[in-house]
Every structure is written in structure tokens, then in C-alpha cells.
Design an enzyme around this catalytic site. Structure first.
Site, PDB file in Angstrom:
ATOM      1  N   ASP A 407       0.863  -1.182   0.000  1.00  0.00           N
ATOM      2  CA  ASP A 407       0.000   0.000   0.000  1.00  0.00           C
ATOM      3  C   ASP A 407       0.903   1.237   0.000  1.00  0.00           C
ATOM      4  OD1 ASP A 407      -2.285   1.590   0.255  1.00  0.00           O
ATOM      5  OD2 ASP A 407      -2.361   1.397   2.441  1.00  0.00           O
ATOM      6  N   GLU A 410       2.697   4.891  -4.018  1.00  0.00           N
ATOM      7  CA  GLU A 410       2.692   5.861  -5.148  1.00  0.00           C
ATOM      8  C   GLU A 410       4.022   6.609  -5.239  1.00  0.00           C
ATOM      9  OE1 GLU A 410       0.295   5.555  -2.850  1.00  0.00           O
ATOM     10  OE2 GLU A 410      -1.002   4.369  -4.146  1.00  0.00           O
ATOM     11  N   ASP A 484      -9.187   3.358  -2.492  1.00  0.00           N
ATOM     12  CA  ASP A 484     -10.183   3.760  -1.497  1.00  0.00           C
ATOM     13  C   ASP A 484     -11.502   4.236  -2.094  1.00  0.00           C
ATOM     14  OD1 ASP A 484      -8.198   3.115   0.228  1.00  0.00           O
ATOM     15  OD2 ASP A 484      -7.633   5.177   0.696  1.00  0.00           O
TER      16      ASP A 484
HETATM   17  O1  MIG Z   1      -4.255   6.129   4.103  1.00  0.00           O
HETATM   18  O2  MIG Z   1      -3.535   0.932   5.685  1.00  0.00           O
HETATM   19  O3  MIG Z   1      -5.930   2.105   0.342  1.00  0.00           O
HETATM   20  O4  MIG Z   1      -6.807  -0.118   1.756  1.00  0.00           O
HETATM   21  O5  MIG Z   1      -6.769   0.022   4.546  1.00  0.00           O
HETATM   22  C1  MIG Z   1      -4.773   4.909   4.483  1.00  0.00           C
HETATM   23  C2  MIG Z   1      -4.717   1.634   5.827  1.00  0.00           C
HETATM   24  C3  MIG Z   1      -3.778   3.811   4.210  1.00  0.00           C
HETATM   25  C4  MIG Z   1      -4.973   3.009   2.323  1.00  0.00           C
HETATM   26  C5  MIG Z   1      -5.403   1.780   1.602  1.00  0.00           C
HETATM   27  C6  MIG Z   1      -6.407   1.036   2.428  1.00  0.00           C
HETATM   28  C7  MIG Z   1      -5.803   0.680   3.763  1.00  0.00           C
HETATM   29  C8  MIG Z   1      -5.336   1.946   4.477  1.00  0.00           C
HETATM   30  N1  MIG Z   1      -4.398   2.668   3.608  1.00  0.00           N
END
Ligand code: MIG
Length: 776
Positions: A407, A410, A484
Site C-alpha cells: 500500500d 505511489e 479507497d
Molecule cells: O491512508 O492501511 O488504500 O486499503 O486500509 C490509508 C490503511 C492507508 C490506504 C489503503 C487502504 C488501507 C489503508 N491505507
């Protein structure tokens, strides 16, 4: 914030700047030809031309220098030797391959790509290749009246992107995912154009922020980048499937994922303790609801430090993972790129001492704020850093973990720009390059590090990777979820074209957060979304902290029973699904397809957003609105049978179908077949019975390939698989099923294929003999 108020449309706000002026590439001055291809010297720059195959040509424009041709992070192949016929006249140079005719007009330098039947694919009418002082490069192409545009990776909005403006800049968009949201987490600067039933593709291999304008003019479309070279490939098609094969020939295909990753995934931000995870797993077992994976979101870590577990909340992860495995459930933990700046944290120490973190040119480590607080970020553009990071995953694999969820790659940073400082200088294996240029590949390279490291550590077992960010070629390393979204019906609707366009962009293993991530879901929405999720390539229910829990049993027995039925169906369809994943890994074809991929001559399919196909013979028409139990479905050419009711429908027309909350309309094309099995239990998911469901017609011929293997290891690379090609011929009184070929040494638990004939009373012949069994 003013941007979000009506001030944004204040009458005094409109600026009328003069037209932007570009420097055109100019006239052809001279050219050279060598083993690498052609190099055209024009008045205002250089253009290289490489013929990759008979059907793929690459053009690279560099305003100031001879183009650099070997820096792609996406393209995995080099040009093949191709025979080219060359015709040089006063006005143009013409190059012909077996599939393409390239006309290079000399004054001004303009390129036309046509096929050998004279059909123009891509041409420059008026404008051509150009650039600006500020480093922007741009290509203008003629827009034809019947052009429809697809692909572009992960985008909101409708299937056909004609009339849209899109941007590629990997962005953490918690909100909003609206039709007008131009950039999301993935950047795949690639699209396919469909015109009058024939398709071709363009892959713009530029990692800077890129723009696609299919809106500003009816005469032209353009693609441009903030910097770098104008480097693009034209793919000849002409079938949409061929375009996809050509694109994935360049950028690679998805390796066969472990079968368990095709099952149902349950996630939440977060299941916070070992006890909570155990209870969750137990619930699935007791309720006989299938599940393969439970995801651990950021709370499992010690202060959000990657490669750690919180000792209080997860006192014994090894035991937890082992016990869950007994129950047939795997754990997939989240791993973010940010490494907490903490002098006493071994990963941070190694990162600093081993010189693994992203730095400024002057030598300071870049620090950004993410979950763990101030953090450093591995420089994945360096091979040695990818290796280091990959090896670190032994922490997880030694506990029995086989999948990782990436996650925030980017990379997302909590600041105004939402990302890393653009001046950060990536080491890039000896070719220092700014983050501005490499931003869009950070996630791809993290994926590579993770996939390769996991593969190495798992010693023969297939790793699973789920990633949020990526660039063209991301399919080589992982599956992608669409980030999200929210528990809105609109987001359920939007997920269909999104996943279909990702599939057309070479990424077959994708899906949204089922039920919606943010916002509170409700019983009806979750139920309808589960029906769709059961047939999207990636099937994960995930929801955010602070919002309603959305496990299948959260809304009472009535809804639980329906969701359970559809999750079980997912497993009943597994043999069919797995064969499609095999096809994706071999040819790059998508698993979930828009109808236009199978029916490119049928204009009614060109922007069909609320229906999708699995493979080439099944259409799904889910209910995507609240309180609705009827909808229109368009069925293309052929006769169709509704899977549950057995009702027959004629193709090339729309029908009104009824679907109560427990119903998902599924249409199978008559004359074809599906491979299915039974659901047994979470503890035992091995396929023990195999059924070929034949939906016979009176005069159809269908061929398909069934594929299976152990689903877990790479033994298939050494012949441990079962691959059978079937031919099915239906006529008025009989169905003839022939095994055309059978390959591989894999010995599955099932010993035969049972044939089940749907809807019709016919004699079944297997390899010429009366039978309803195919022996293996
Ligand atoms: O800014 O790890 O898209 O699936 O649950 C939040 C917490 C960070 C974004 C991900 C989401 C995940 C969440 N993450």
C-alpha cells in the site's frame, strides 16, 4: 479549499490565455539506418524508428539529442529481426512489414501507420510530433469519427474514454473517486482504439506525468508528457485480443498466481488483535462460508514499523499463521514503503548504513511523514536496494506467509503534494534521475522487489502480491485493487468499467474493495456487491476504520445466506476461472472482459458499462441500483441461456430480466461449456470432482482449453499440469464432445470429467462413443 466552493466558477475567473505554441519537429533532413533501426534527423529534432515485430512499431522523438532507446522500465523485449521493404521517393519514405505500412512524409515530417489493406491506424493530419520550451513533448493524431478509446489503466468514469481528458500521476486519492478524477494510483499510459470493429493500440512509454486529451478537439487527440522523450509504440491489432497480446508481449504477462489467491479475501482496516483474527476465522469455519485469505492492515505492526509484529496485540504470529493454515486460511500482511526514522530500529539502521534510502543530490536522506511518523523510503530504482528489500521478506515467509499487500507505494506522503519531493535524485542503477521522472514507477519497482524477494524466499511456492500503485507492466508482479472507494452504489457501478479497462490495459487480476472501503455500507449494497465480487478476478471485501463492519454475517441471516451462496459459487466456478487465469498468463487476455472484446463488430457493446463477461461465453448483468429487481440486458449475437433459470434468450437484442435480491442474471452462450466443481469446506479446498456443463445448441461449434495444476508451486514449468483442448459440436439431436489434445503430467484428485447437459435432451458422444464421462 476555495477550489471546492462556488468561487471556482466565479465569473471573473476565466482566463483567456493565448494558444500554446509548440515547436514542430519540422522537415526531414536526412536519415541513417543501422541494426537498431532508423534514425531520422529533422530540422527541429531527432526521431528513431524501430520495428519490433511485423505488428509493432516504435517511434521515439527527442528534441535535442539522438533518442535513448534502452531505458524502459516497462518493455521487456528487444526488436526482433523483421523483414522490411523500403520505398524511398521524393516526398516520402515507405516501410512495409507483413502487417504494417509506415509512410514517413518528409516535409513536414509526418507519420502514417496503416495496415497492408490500406486501413489507416494512426495518422498525423496537420499537427505531428512537437514540444515546448518547458520540456513538454506531445503527439497529435487524427481522431476519426468512429474512434472509441479504452484502456488507460485504472480510471474512473465510463468504459469508452472518447470525450475525456486523463492524467497519469500515481496519486493516493482517499476521495473523491468521481467521473472527473483524472489520476488515481496506477499509471498505465496505454490505450486501444476501436474503429468500425477493428482495433489498434498506442503505448506511450513515458514515466513523467502524462496527459491524454480525447476532448479538446473532434479532429485530433493528443498525448503528452511533462518531460522526457516522445516514446510510443503502435500496435496493429486488428482484433482487440490481438492488441492486448501485442501490448503484453511488450510489457509482460501475469505469472500464474497461487490458486488460493483466486479465492475470497476478507479484510478490514484493521483486524487489530490475534484474538480478533482467530474469531473471524472461526466464524467462517462455523458458518461454512468460504475464505482463503485474511488481510492484516497496519495495526499488526509495532508502531507501524514494517517487518515487525506488535508483541502485545499479536503475541504469537507464527502460531496464528500455522493454526489458520490448518483451517485453510492464509494471512496476507500489509507492507508500506515508509521505514520509520528510528535509530534503534534494525530496518532503518540497515537502510541508512547500507545506503538504501532515497536521497537528494546533495546526499541527505529524504524524509516524509507517513503512518510511522517521519520515515525514509527505499530507493527501489537500484537493483541492490530491491534485493535488500526482497530478502527482508524472509521475516514473513519464515512464519508461513506467502502473500504481501503493498500500500502507499505511489509513494503517498502526508503533505500538500501527497508525495515525495520531486527533486529527490534516484540512483537508478548508475543513471541518476529525479523523482519527477520516476515517480510513476516507484510502485512498480517496489512490486518487483517484493515479488522477486518473496519468490526467492518461498523456494518453489508461488507468491501473491497485491499492490495499489503501478505502471505499465505491473501485471508481471502483482494484482491490483482499485484503492479507497466508498460504499456508494455509484462506486459499485463504476467498478465495472474500471476493472474492465484495467484488463484491457494488460492487468487481469484486479478488483475493487467489495462493499466499499470508506462510508457505511448497508445490507442491500453489500449483497449486490458480493454478487459482482464473486465474479471479478480479485475478490476482497475491505472496509475502513470507523465505518460499519461488513463481513458477510453482519446484516442478519437473510443476507448472510445470499452472500454465502455467491461466495460458494466463486469456488464452484474455480476450474473455469483458473483456466481463464492460465489464458491470461499465456496470452495476456483479460479474465473479466467488456463485451466489445468478444463482439468488436457490435456497436451496442462499445460503451456497455453495466455488463461484463468472464472469458468468451458468459455474460453477467448484475443489479447495480438500490430497490431494483428488474433491468435491461443486451445480449449480442447467439442464443443465450440464463444460468439459474434455464430460460433461453435470443441475441442481438435487449431483454428485460427480473432479479430478486438473491438473483444475479448470468447468461451462457448456447453451444458452449463451463468447467465447475463443488464446494467442500475451508479445511479442504482441493478439487475432487469436475463437471463440464454443456449448454448445447442445435448448430454450434465451440472449442476451449481447460487447464489445471497443483495451484501452489512452479512444478507446472516442468510439465506438472493438465491441459485439455475440447471441441464441442452441437446439432439437432446430439452433442459431440471431442478431446482434441491432452498434455502434461499432473495427476489431479479427480479422475474423470462428468458431463452435464443443460436444457436440452440430446445424445452425448464423447470421442465418438455414447457417454457422459470423460476419463482422464
Ligand atoms: O491512508 O492501511 O488504500 O486499503 O486500509 C490509508 C490503511 C492507508 C490506504 C489503503 C487502504 C488501507 C489503508 N491505507
Amino acid at each position: 479549499m476555495l477550489e471546492d466552493t462556488s468561487f471556482a466558477i466565479h465569473p471573473g475567473k476565466e482566463k483567456r490565455d493565448g494558444a500554446i505554441t509548440y515547436t514542430d519537429i519540422g522537415n526531414l533532413v536526412g536519415y541513417e539506418k543501422d541494426a537498431a533501426g532508423y534514425m531520422f534527423n529533422c530540422t527541429n529534432g531527432f526521431v528513431a524508428l524501430q520495428v519490433f515485430t511485423d505488428s509493432i512499431v516504435r517511434l521515439t522523438m527527442n528534441p535535442t539529442n539522438k533518442p535513448v532507446l534502452d531505458k524502459s522500465k516497462a518493455v521487456m523485449v528487444r526488436p526482433e529481426p523483421v523483414e522490411i521493404e523500403e520505398i524511398n521517393t521524393e516526398h516520402a519514405l515507405t516501410l512495409k512489414t507483413k502487417a504494417l505500412v509506415l509512410t514517413l512524409q518528409k516535409e513536414p515530417f509526418r507519420v502514417t501507420v496503416a495496415d497492408t489493406h490500406g486501413r489507416v491506424l494512426v495518422n498525423e493530419d496537420g499537427h505531428g510530433m512537437a514540444y515546448r520550451e518547458n520540456g513538454e513533448v506531445i503527439a497529435f493524431k487524427q481522431m476519426h469519427e468512429n474512434d472509441h478509446f479504452y484502456g488507460f489503466g485504472e480510471k474512473s468514469g465510463h468504459l469508452d474514454k472518447r470525450g475525456e481528458k486523463l492524467e497519469m500521476w500515481n496519486t493516493d486519492v482517499y476521495a473523491p473517486h468521481n467521473p472527473e478524477t483524472k489520476a488515481l494510483y496506477e499509471s498505465i499510459p496505454y490505450f486501444m482504439t476501436l474503429r468500425d470493429g477493428k482495433a489498434h493500440g498506442i503505448f506511450f512509454d513515458n514515466t513523467f506525468k502524462t496527459y491524454f486529451d480525447l476532448q479538446s478537439s473532434e479532429a485530433h487527440y493528443s498525448f503528452s508528457a511533462e518531460g522526457g522523450q516522445l516514446d510510443y509504440y503502435v500496435l496493429a491489432g486488428p482484433h482487440p485480443k490481438k492488441v492486448l497480446e501485442q501490448y503484453t508481449y511488450l510489457t509482460g504477462r501475469m505469472p500464474l498466481p497461487p490458486k488460493w489467491s483466486l479465492g475470497y479475501h476478507q479484510s478490514r482496516y484493521s483486524y487489530e488483535t490475534e484474538a480478533e483474527v482467530r474469531e473471524l476465522a472461526q466464524n467462517f469455519i462455523e458458518k461454512d462460508i468460504p475464505v482463503d485469505v485474511i488481510h492484516l492492515d497496519i495495526h499488526y505492526m509495532n508502531g507501524y514499523r514494517v517487518f515487525t509484529f506488535d508483541k502485545e496485540k499479536f503475541p504469537n504470529p507464527d502460531q496464528l499463521i500455522a493454526d489458520l493454515k490448518e483451517m485453510g486460511i492464509r494471512i496476507v500482511p500489509i507492507v508500506d514503503p515508509g521505514v520509520k526514522k528510528d535509530a534503534e530500529y534494525p530496518i532503518y539502521q540497515e537502510g541508512v548504513l547500507g545506503d538504501h534510502f532515497c536521497k537528494y543530490i546533495e546526499g541527505d536522506i529524504y524524509n516524509g511523514e507517513v503512518w510511522p511518523g517521519v520515515s525514509a523510503f527505499p530507493d527501489f530504482t537500484e537493483e541492490k536496494v530491491r534485493k535488500w528489500w526482497g530478502e527482508k521478506h524472509a521475516f514473513y515467509t519464515s512464519m508461513g506467509i506467502e502473500g504481501i499487500w503493498n500500500d502507499m507505494n505511489e509513494p503517498a506522503v502526508f503533505n500538500e503534494s501527497k508525495t515525495m519531493d520531486l527533486e529527490v535524485m534516484h540512483r537508478n542503477d548508475g543513471h541518476p534521475t529525479t523523482h519527477r521522472e520516476l515517480h510513476n514507477v516507484y510502485g512498480l519497482l517496489m512490486g518487483q522487489a517484493t515479488y522477486e524477494g518473496m519468490k526467492e524466499n518461498l523456494q518453489g511456492k508461488r507468491p501473491f502480491l497485491l499492490t495499489r500503485a503501478g505502471y505499465a507492466g505491473v501485471q508481471r508482479y502483482g494484482s491490483v485493487w482499485t484503492g479507497d472507494n466508498r460504499s456508494f452504489w455509484e462506486h459499485l457501478q463504476m467498478s465495472l468499467p474500471m476493472v474492465m479497462n484495467l484488463g484491457l490495459s494488460g492487468v487481469p487480476f484486479t478488483g475493487p474493495d467489495v462493499g466499499g472501503f470508506a462510508h457505511d455500507t448497508n445490507a442491500e449494497l453489500l449483497t449486490r456487491w458480493m454478487q459482482v465480487g464473486a465474479f471479478t478476478p480479485f475478490f476482497r471485501n475491505h472496509s475502513a476504520i470507523g465505518f460499519r463492519y461488513q463481513e458477510p454475517w453482519q446484516f442478519g441471516e437473510k443476507y448472510e445466506a445470499i452472500m454465502k451462496k455467491y461466495i460458494q459459487m466463486r469456488y464452484q466456478w474455480m476450474p473455469q476461472l483458473y483456466s481463464l487465469f492460465y489464458q491470461a498468463s499465456e496470452q495476456g487476455l483479460s479474465v473479466m472482459r467488456p463485451l466489445l472484446m468478444e463482439y468488436p463488430d457490435d456497436a451496442k457493446t462499445y460503451n456497455l458499462n453495466d455488463q461484463f463477461m468472464l472469458g468468451d461465453n458468459v455474460i453477467f448483468a448484475p443489479i447495480l441500483n438500490p430497490s431494483v429487481t428488474d433491468r435491461a440486458v443486451y445480449l449480442p449475437k447467439g442464443d443465450w441461456v440464463e444460468y439459474t433459470t434455464g430460460t433461453t434468450y435470443e441475441g442481438e437484442q435487449a431483454h428485460l430480466v427480473h432479479a430478486e435480491l438473491e438473483d444475479l442474471p448470468i447468461f451462457v452462450r448456447k453451444g458452449t461449456a463451463l468447467m465447475q466443481t463443488e464446494w467442500t469446506s475451508n479445511q479442504d479446498k482441493e478439487t475432487k470432482t469436475l463437471t463440464m456443463k454443456v449448454f448445447a445448441s442445435d448448430n454450434e461449434n465451440y472449442s476451449f482449453t481447460f487447464y489445471d495444476d497443483d495451484g501452489e508451486t512452479f512444478a507446472y514449468e516442468n510439465g506438472e499440469y493438465l491441459k485439455m483442448a475440447f471441441d464441442i459440436q452441437s446439432s439437432a439431436d446430439k452433442v459431440e464432445i471431442n478431446v482434441v489434445s491432452k498434455e502434461g503430467n499432473y495427476q489431479p484428485a479427480y479422475k474423470e470429467i462428468r458431463i452435464e447437459l443443460f436444457c436440452l435432451d440430446k445424445t452425448v458422444l464423447v470421442n465418438g462413443k455414447n457417454s457422459s464421462i470423460i476419463n482422464l
